[in-house]
Design a protein around this motif. Structure first.
Motif, PDB file in Angstrom:
ATOM      1  N   ARG A 250       0.856  -1.184   0.000  1.00 54.88           N
ATOM      2  CA  ARG A 250       0.000   0.000   0.000  1.00 54.88           C
ATOM      3  C   ARG A 250       0.894   1.237   0.000  1.00 54.88           C
ATOM      4  N   THR A 252       2.034   4.109   1.541  1.00 57.88           N
ATOM      5  CA  THR A 252       1.866   4.481   2.938  1.00 57.88           C
ATOM      6  C   THR A 252       1.531   5.961   3.091  1.00 57.88           C
ATOM      7  N   THR A 253       0.729   6.222   4.095  1.00 59.09           N
ATOM      8  CA  THR A 253       0.414   7.613   4.444  1.00 59.09           C
ATOM      9  C   THR A 253       0.992   7.957   5.813  1.00 59.09           C
ATOM     10  N   ARG A 255       3.075   9.294   8.768  1.00 58.34           N
ATOM     11  CA  ARG A 255       3.892  10.490   8.970  1.00 58.34           C
ATOM     12  C   ARG A 255       4.773  10.249  10.199  1.00 58.34           C
ATOM     13  N   GLY A 283      -1.477   8.313  10.299  1.00 59.08           N
ATOM     14  CA  GLY A 283      -1.559   7.761   8.955  1.00 59.08           C
ATOM     15  C   GLY A 283      -0.967   6.379   8.796  1.00 59.08           C
ATOM     16  N   GLU A 284      -0.469   5.797   9.866  1.00 66.39           N
ATOM     17  CA  GLU A 284       0.163   4.484   9.789  1.00 66.39           C
ATOM     18  C   GLU A 284      -0.820   3.388  10.182  1.00 66.39           C
ATOM     19  N   GLU A 444      -8.694   4.375   3.807  1.00 63.28           N
ATOM     20  CA  GLU A 444      -9.155   5.756   3.647  1.00 63.28           C
ATOM     21  C   GLU A 444      -9.006   6.538   4.951  1.00 63.28           C
ATOM     22  N   GLY A 447      -5.486   7.335   5.432  1.00 60.72           N
ATOM     23  CA  GLY A 447      -5.106   8.386   4.502  1.00 60.72           C
ATOM     24  C   GLY A 447      -5.484   9.768   4.983  1.00 60.72           C
ATOM     25  N   GLY A 449      -5.196  10.611   8.054  1.00 63.66           N
ATOM     26  CA  GLY A 449      -4.305  10.960   9.162  1.00 63.66           C
ATOM     27  C   GLY A 449      -4.501  10.192  10.442  1.00 63.66           C
ATOM     28  N   ASP A 466       1.484  -1.153   7.192  1.00 64.40           N
ATOM     29  CA  ASP A 466       2.845  -0.688   6.962  1.00 64.40           C
ATOM     30  C   ASP A 466       3.842  -1.560   7.713  1.00 64.40           C
TER      31      ASP A 466
END
Length: 500
Positions: A250, A252-253, A255, A283-284, A444, A447, A449, A466
């Protein structure tokens, strides 16, 4: 040497509605063996045990004990004389003494009165015969998990059975207790007892078993001497992978330069888990994986306040919710999807609107009162967001399909726009399309946060992650990063080294 199987199952088929639980499955266990039965969840192991113990009959196929046909289902004494099962969940009655548990409904009487000295003497003789060192006068509720298992094994043997099924016997034991259990199994094996050993920890198969049978997708896949089967080949048989291809990661989002949303430090809760520490960034998505008894579920339930750790800390953002306090966790920004939606996730006869907004009723005031129009507006928003198939928010949740019920549970978790979303086996018992939709919503949310913790042993649930933290016997054992193969996760959960 006697080569007649103690038990032989041939071409067993069993369906529950549309679910195929056994598909022409076979098993043969030879006398004096400790024979392992392994497979992923849903492979058919539990159904096979139900058939082998006479609790359920196959739709077709045969079961034979020592070459003779299995007894009639109604003849429980005949079944008990042939096979016994010691389940992961103890059947010992804690309020009774050890002696009473051993001879429940079989106590010696005279003139209609129980002869307690005779019962205790018989119980002592039984435990001595099978090398179990427990005081028969002791209340069973005071026994350790290990002692309860030994007592259950002795009770099983007292009916005459010399074939014992051990269902996840090490799930609640520490290392020293596991060693003692294995020594006890080996001693009983020398005395002519045959075992079928079911475990999610594959290293235990190599430690204690002579032969291993693998089930996958309700079918028998292979039977092999343990000594002849490399670890990698055993895992491949369970996962249908030869070399396996890396999963598509994926995007990753996470931070990781930002402060963690969740900080878990040195959590301990005996006997479930010990010394658990990890962070999750905004976001993880982090997976908490492990087999039954690994402690993963208990850790997740501690984070959301369903359990109170004996020591350690949980921080959500800049807040430290009071341990064991679900409202405090919700107030800190937690959204939660529990393991069992039917018993923990919703109230069946209440409406979708009430269930979906249950976690944010304080926002639907004024005060302790709920404004129905405000509740229904939020419910309709969540119904649209989660694509719940319903004519309206007033419908009872019990009227929905399993997939839509799970969407309502997810709606409740998301109603408060959580900064941390905790999910335990979030796609259990839902159809493929609902599973894809629910996992898409999790991605979603990350994504946007939020931090996400997924406690599951289902590979599909873990593919979003992740990182995957693997627990074994209550401790964090391995960390896997995106790009893992199915066999890597399975091997880590089962505690085996693929290079051996």
């Amino acid at each position: 040497m006697n080569t007649m199987p103690v038990v032989e199952a041939h071409q067993l088929c069993k369906r529950y509605g549309a679910t195929v639980a056994l598909d022409h499955a076979d098993l043969a266990v030879l006398p004096g063996q400790t024979h392992a039965l392994v497979g992923r969840n849903g492979a058919g192991k539990s159904t096979l045990v139900s058939v082998l113990t006479g609790l359920d009959g196959p739709d077709s196929g045969t079961v034979r004990f020592g070459g003779e046909p299995a007894p009639k289902a109604s003849d429980r004494d005949a079944w008990r004389a042939r096979v016994a099962c010691v389940y992961q969940k103890s059947t010992i009655i804690p309020e009774l003494s050890v002696a009473e548990n051993l001879f429940l409904n079989r106590q010696e009487t005279r003139a209609g009165l129980l002869r307690w000295p005779a019962v205790r003497r018989a119980a002592t003789d039984l435990l001595d015969r099978w090398s179990v060192d427990v005081d028969v006068r002791r209340p069973a509720g005071e026994l350790s998990v290990e002692q309860r298992q030994f007592v259950e094994i002795a009770r099983s043997l007292s009916f005459g059975a010399r074939f014992v099924i051990l269902d996840e016997p090490t799930a609640q034991l520490d290392g020293a207790a596991i060693t003692r259990l294995f020594e006890h199994i080996a001693e009983l094996q020398r005395q002519g007892v045959t075992f079928l050993f079911i475990s999610h920890h594959l290293q235990e198969v190599y430690d204690i078993c002579d032969t291993v049978t693998v089930y996958r997708d309700a079918r028998h896949v292979l039977t092999s001497p343990v000594a002849d089967l490399p670890h990698a080949d055993l895992v491949a048989a369970m996962t249908a992978e030869d070399t396996g291809s890396a999963i598509e990661a994926r995007i990753t989002t996470a931070r990781r330069d930002a402060p963690p949303v969740l900080r878990v430090r040195e959590l301990n809760l005996e006997p479930a888990y010990a010394d658990v520490s990890f962070d999750i960034a905004p976001g993880e998505i982090v997976g908490l994986a492990g087999s039954g008894g690994s402690g993963k579920t208990e850790v997740a339930e501690t984070v959301v306040g369903l359990r109170k750790a004996g020591s350690g800390t949980v921080r959500i953002g800049d807040r430290r919710p009071r341990p064991g306090d679900v409202p405090a966790a919700l107030a800190a920004g937690v959204g939660f999807v529990p393991e069992d939606r039917h018993h923990q996730g919703f109230v069946p006869e209440m409406s979708i609107a009430d269930n979906a907004t249950m976690s944010v009723m304080d926002r639907l005031g004024p005060g302790i009162f709920v404004k129905s129009d405000k509740r229904d507006r939020l419910a309709r928003t969540m119904i649209t967001r989660l694509e719940v198939k319903t004519p309206g928010p007033e419908l009872p949740v019990s009227a929905l399909s399993g997939g839509n019920q799970q969407k309502v549970v997810m709606a409740r978790a998301l109603a408060g726009d959580p900064r941390l979303l905790v999910l335990i086996t979030p796609t259990a018992g839902v159809d493929v399309r609902s599973k894809e939709f629910l996992l898409g919503k999790v991605a979603e949310i990350a994504g946007a946060g939020a931090a996400v913790l997924i406690a599951s042993d289902e590979l599909d649930d873990l593919r979003l992650c992740d990182r995957v933290l693997v627990m074994i016997h209550g401790r964090l054992a391995t960390e896997l990063h995106a790009g893992w193969q199915d066999r890597d996760v399975v091997a880590a959960m089962e505690g085996v080294d693929l290079d051996v």
